[in-house]
Design a protein around this motif. Structure first.
Motif, short mmCIF file in Angstrom:
data_model
loop_
_atom_site.label_atom_id
_atom_site.label_comp_id
_atom_site.label_asym_id
_atom_site.label_seq_id
_atom_site.Cartn_x
_atom_site.Cartn_y
_atom_site.Cartn_z
N GLY A 285 0.78 -1.23 0.00
CA GLY A 285 0.00 0.00 0.00
C GLY A 285 0.81 1.27 0.00
N SER A 286 2.13 1.20 -0.02
CA SER A 286 2.91 2.43 0.05
C SER A 286 2.88 3.22 -1.25
CB SER A 286 4.36 2.12 0.44
OG SER A 286 4.96 1.36 -0.57
N GLY A 287 2.61 2.54 -2.37
CA GLY A 287 2.55 3.23 -3.64
C GLY A 287 1.17 3.76 -3.95
N SER A 288 0.22 3.56 -3.04
CA SER A 288 -1.15 3.97 -3.29
C SER A 288 -1.28 5.47 -3.17
CB SER A 288 -2.08 3.30 -2.28
OG SER A 288 -1.95 1.92 -2.36
N ALA A 289 -2.29 5.98 -3.82
CA ALA A 289 -2.50 7.42 -3.83
C ALA A 289 -3.04 7.91 -2.49
CB ALA A 289 -3.45 7.81 -4.95
N SER A 290 -3.81 7.10 -1.82
CA SER A 290 -4.43 7.59 -0.59
C SER A 290 -4.06 6.72 0.60
CB SER A 290 -5.96 7.60 -0.75
OG SER A 290 -6.44 6.29 -0.82
N ALA A 291 -4.19 7.33 1.76
CA ALA A 291 -3.91 6.60 3.00
C ALA A 291 -4.95 5.52 3.22
CB ALA A 291 -3.90 7.58 4.17
N ALA A 292 -6.16 5.74 2.75
CA ALA A 292 -7.22 4.74 2.91
C ALA A 292 -6.88 3.47 2.15
CB ALA A 292 -8.55 5.30 2.43
N ALA A 293 -6.37 3.62 0.94
CA ALA A 293 -6.00 2.45 0.15
C ALA A 293 -4.84 1.71 0.80
CB ALA A 293 -5.63 2.86 -1.27
N ALA A 294 -3.89 2.45 1.36
CA ALA A 294 -2.75 1.82 2.04
C ALA A 294 -3.22 1.04 3.26
CB ALA A 294 -1.74 2.88 2.44
N ALA A 295 -4.10 1.65 4.05
CA ALA A 295 -4.60 0.96 5.24
C ALA A 295 -5.42 -0.26 4.87
CB ALA A 295 -5.42 1.92 6.09
N LYS A 296 -6.18 -0.16 3.79
CA LYS A 296 -6.98 -1.28 3.34
C LYS A 296 -6.09 -2.43 2.88
CE LYS A 296 -10.89 -2.27 0.32
NZ LYS A 296 -11.78 -1.72 -0.69
N ALA A 297 -5.00 -2.11 2.17
CA ALA A 297 -4.06 -3.13 1.73
C ALA A 297 -3.39 -3.80 2.92
CB ALA A 297 -3.01 -2.52 0.81
N ARG A 298 -3.11 -3.03 3.94
CA ARG A 298 -2.48 -3.61 5.14
C ARG A 298 -3.45 -4.52 5.88
NH1 ARG A 298 0.28 1.37 4.81
NH2 ARG A 298 2.45 0.87 4.38
N ALA A 299 -4.72 -4.15 5.93
CA ALA A 299 -5.73 -5.02 6.55
C ALA A 299 -5.82 -6.33 5.79
CB ALA A 299 -7.08 -4.32 6.58
N LYS A 300 -5.70 -6.26 4.48
CA LYS A 300 -5.75 -7.47 3.66
C LYS A 300 -4.54 -8.36 3.95
CE LYS A 300 -6.24 -8.86 -1.15
NZ LYS A 300 -6.29 -8.40 -2.54
N THR A 301 -3.37 -7.75 4.14
CA THR A 301 -2.17 -8.51 4.47
C THR A 301 -2.33 -9.20 5.82
OG1 THR A 301 -0.81 -6.97 3.22
CG2 THR A 301 0.32 -8.35 4.82
N LEU A 302 -2.88 -8.47 6.80
CA LEU A 302 -3.09 -9.06 8.12
C LEU A 302 -4.07 -10.23 8.04
CD1 LEU A 302 -3.31 -5.83 10.26
CD2 LEU A 302 -1.60 -7.60 10.44
N ARG A 303 -5.11 -10.08 7.24
CA ARG A 303 -6.08 -11.16 7.07
C ARG A 303 -5.40 -12.39 6.47
NH1 ARG A 303 -9.39 -8.73 3.67
NH2 ARG A 303 -10.14 -7.44 5.37
#
Length: 180
Positions: A107-125
């Motif tokens: 998610g670090s290359g994402s345009a928004s912080a929301a997309a980055a946080a969402k990608a991190r939640a997916k990784t945790l899942r």
């Protein structure tokens, strides 16, 4: 800038906060699946810290939505980093520090912080699911080993063990006749 935030900025910040909350939920579920250990306590402490950051971010959405969104995304990132190494074989292809092949975190290359946080939640899942899978494998292997020890011929199971000298009772000599 006048210090007023736009509606779109506040909306992005709220989305990032929701994604950080989802990351906390996944991290909690992963922590519950771990046995009591120092790793579980460290993860619980990281969850509490992320929760405090998320609450603070939620309070300042109206005044500083961009700061709030970054704070929520950083909280999700800290959770992702704290779960690294809890699951066997974690990390996948790429570098050991959890970054991908191009050196970026999820998610670090994402345009928004929301997309980055969402990608991190997916990784945790994904990490939680992987931990469940490993536990299932170990449980199955344990039952298979136990079943083989009990049911396999030559084991110490209900059929009895065979002696080391003679493999079968047919090959043994008959005991001498003990008639008086």
């Amino acid at each position: 800038m006048t210090g007023r935030s736009t509606r779109a900025e506040r909306k992005r910040a709220r989305r990032a906060i929701r994604a950080a909350r989802a990351a906390e939920t996944e991290a909690r579920r992963l922590a519950r699946s771990l046995s009591e250990s120092p790793r579980r306590r460290r993860l619980a402490a990281a969850i509490e810290s992320a929760e405090a950051s998320r609450r603070l971010a939620r309070k300042e959405v109206g005044r500083h939505p961009n700061v709030s969104a970054r704070r929520a995304a950083r909280a999700a990132e800290r959770l992702q980093r704290s779960t690294r190494g809890l699951v066997p074989g974690d990390g996948g292809p790429g570098r050991r520090d959890g970054r991908g092949r191009r050196g970026r975190t999820a998610g670090s290359g994402s345009a928004s912080a929301a997309a980055a946080a969402k990608a991190r939640a997916k990784t945790l899942r994904a990490r939680r699911k992987q931990a469940e899978q490993v536990r299932g494998w170990s449980r199955r292997i344990g039952t298979m080993v136990l079943a083989q020890a009990v049911l396999a011929p030559g084991g110490d199971g209900p059929k009895g063990s065979r002696s080391a000298a003679g493999r079968s009772s047919r090959n043994r000599e008959a005991p001498p006749d003990r008639r008086p």
